[in-house]
Write a protein that holds these residues in place. Structure first.
Motif, short mmCIF file in Angstrom:
data_model
loop_
_atom_site.label_atom_id
_atom_site.label_comp_id
_atom_site.label_asym_id
_atom_site.label_seq_id
_atom_site.Cartn_x
_atom_site.Cartn_y
_atom_site.Cartn_z
N GLU A 36 0.83 -1.20 0.00
CA GLU A 36 0.00 0.00 0.00
C GLU A 36 0.86 1.24 0.00
O GLU A 36 1.97 1.25 0.55
N ILE A 37 0.33 2.29 -0.61
CA ILE A 37 0.98 3.59 -0.57
C ILE A 37 -0.11 4.64 -0.42
O ILE A 37 -1.18 4.55 -1.03
N ASP A 38 0.17 5.59 0.45
CA ASP A 38 -0.74 6.72 0.64
C ASP A 38 0.08 7.98 0.43
O ASP A 38 1.11 8.16 1.08
N VAL A 39 -0.35 8.81 -0.48
CA VAL A 39 0.39 10.03 -0.81
C VAL A 39 -0.50 11.24 -0.52
O VAL A 39 -1.61 11.34 -1.03
N THR A 40 0.01 12.14 0.32
CA THR A 40 -0.67 13.38 0.64
C THR A 40 0.19 14.53 0.15
O THR A 40 1.39 14.56 0.41
N ILE A 41 -0.43 15.47 -0.56
CA ILE A 41 0.31 16.61 -1.11
C ILE A 41 -0.31 17.90 -0.62
O ILE A 41 -1.52 18.11 -0.73
N ASP A 42 0.54 18.77 -0.08
CA ASP A 42 0.14 20.11 0.35
C ASP A 42 1.17 21.08 -0.21
O ASP A 42 2.29 21.17 0.31
N GLU A 43 0.80 21.77 -1.27
CA GLU A 43 1.71 22.63 -2.01
C GLU A 43 2.91 21.81 -2.46
O GLU A 43 2.74 20.84 -3.18
N ASP A 44 4.14 22.16 -2.03
CA ASP A 44 5.32 21.40 -2.47
C ASP A 44 5.74 20.33 -1.47
O ASP A 44 6.78 19.70 -1.63
N LEU A 45 4.93 20.10 -0.46
CA LEU A 45 5.24 19.12 0.57
C LEU A 45 4.47 17.83 0.29
O LEU A 45 3.25 17.82 0.20
N VAL A 46 5.22 16.73 0.13
CA VAL A 46 4.64 15.44 -0.20
C VAL A 46 4.94 14.49 0.96
O VAL A 46 6.09 14.32 1.35
N GLU A 47 3.90 13.87 1.50
CA GLU A 47 4.08 12.86 2.54
C GLU A 47 3.63 11.52 1.99
O GLU A 47 2.50 11.38 1.53
N VAL A 48 4.55 10.57 2.01
CA VAL A 48 4.30 9.23 1.47
C VAL A 48 4.37 8.23 2.61
O VAL A 48 5.35 8.20 3.35
N HIS A 49 3.33 7.41 2.74
CA HIS A 49 3.34 6.30 3.70
C HIS A 49 3.33 5.01 2.88
O HIS A 49 2.41 4.80 2.09
N ALA A 50 4.36 4.20 3.06
CA ALA A 50 4.51 2.98 2.27
C ALA A 50 4.55 1.75 3.18
O ALA A 50 5.23 1.73 4.20
N THR A 51 3.82 0.73 2.75
CA THR A 51 3.79 -0.57 3.44
C THR A 51 3.98 -1.65 2.39
O THR A 51 3.46 -1.54 1.28
N GLY A 52 4.72 -2.68 2.73
CA GLY A 52 4.95 -3.76 1.79
C GLY A 52 5.99 -3.34 0.76
O GLY A 52 7.03 -2.80 1.11
N LYS A 53 5.68 -3.58 -0.51
CA LYS A 53 6.61 -3.24 -1.59
C LYS A 53 6.00 -2.19 -2.50
O LYS A 53 4.80 -2.19 -2.76
N LEU A 54 6.86 -1.29 -3.00
CA LEU A 54 6.43 -0.31 -4.00
C LEU A 54 6.48 -0.97 -5.37
O LEU A 54 7.45 -1.62 -5.72
N THR A 55 5.43 -0.77 -6.14
CA THR A 55 5.32 -1.37 -7.47
C THR A 55 5.27 -0.30 -8.55
O THR A 55 5.04 0.88 -8.26
#
Length: 122
Positions: A4-23
């Protein structure tokens, strides 16, 4: 554990939460938004949070390499938050491939990482 990946973007700030493997599919799903942010702001500040993170699938690693080769200079700050020893090592590896200021944080320091990544890098 699901990938899983959850991406939150606020202007130029990107917060990525990653679980498992990135595909590759995860990169394809989120790259258009990241490209828009780069086009608008010129650079990104990224907080990459890993929980039960296992790395990349082969096609995901290739997408990550392509992203770094194209946008490595477009990242001004990178906060890596992880729970395993090799997660901390990622900060050292990232320093070799980007001009960004890179810093590692333990999971209990997520709020400290958020404050650091949000600070004016100038």
């Amino acid at each position: 554990m699901a990938d899983e990946i959850d991406v939150t973007i606020d202007e130029d700030l990107v917060e990525v939460h990653a679980t498992g493997k990135l595909t590759r599919q995860m990169y394809e799903d989120h790259m258009p938004r990241l490209n828009e942010v780069i086009d608008k702001y010129g650079s990104l500040r990224i907080l990459f949070f890993m929980k039960d993170f296992q790395g990349w699938s082969a096609d995901g690693l290739w997408e990550d390499i392509k992203f770094e080769s194209k946008h490595g200079g477009d990242i001004s700050r990178l906060a890596i938050v992880g729970e395993l020893r090799w997660h901390a090592g990622m900060a050292e590896v990232c320093n070799m491939f980007t001009s960004a200021t890179v810093k590692y944080f333990d999971p209990g320091d997520l709020e400290v990482a958020r404050e650091w990544i949000a600070a004016d890098p100038k």
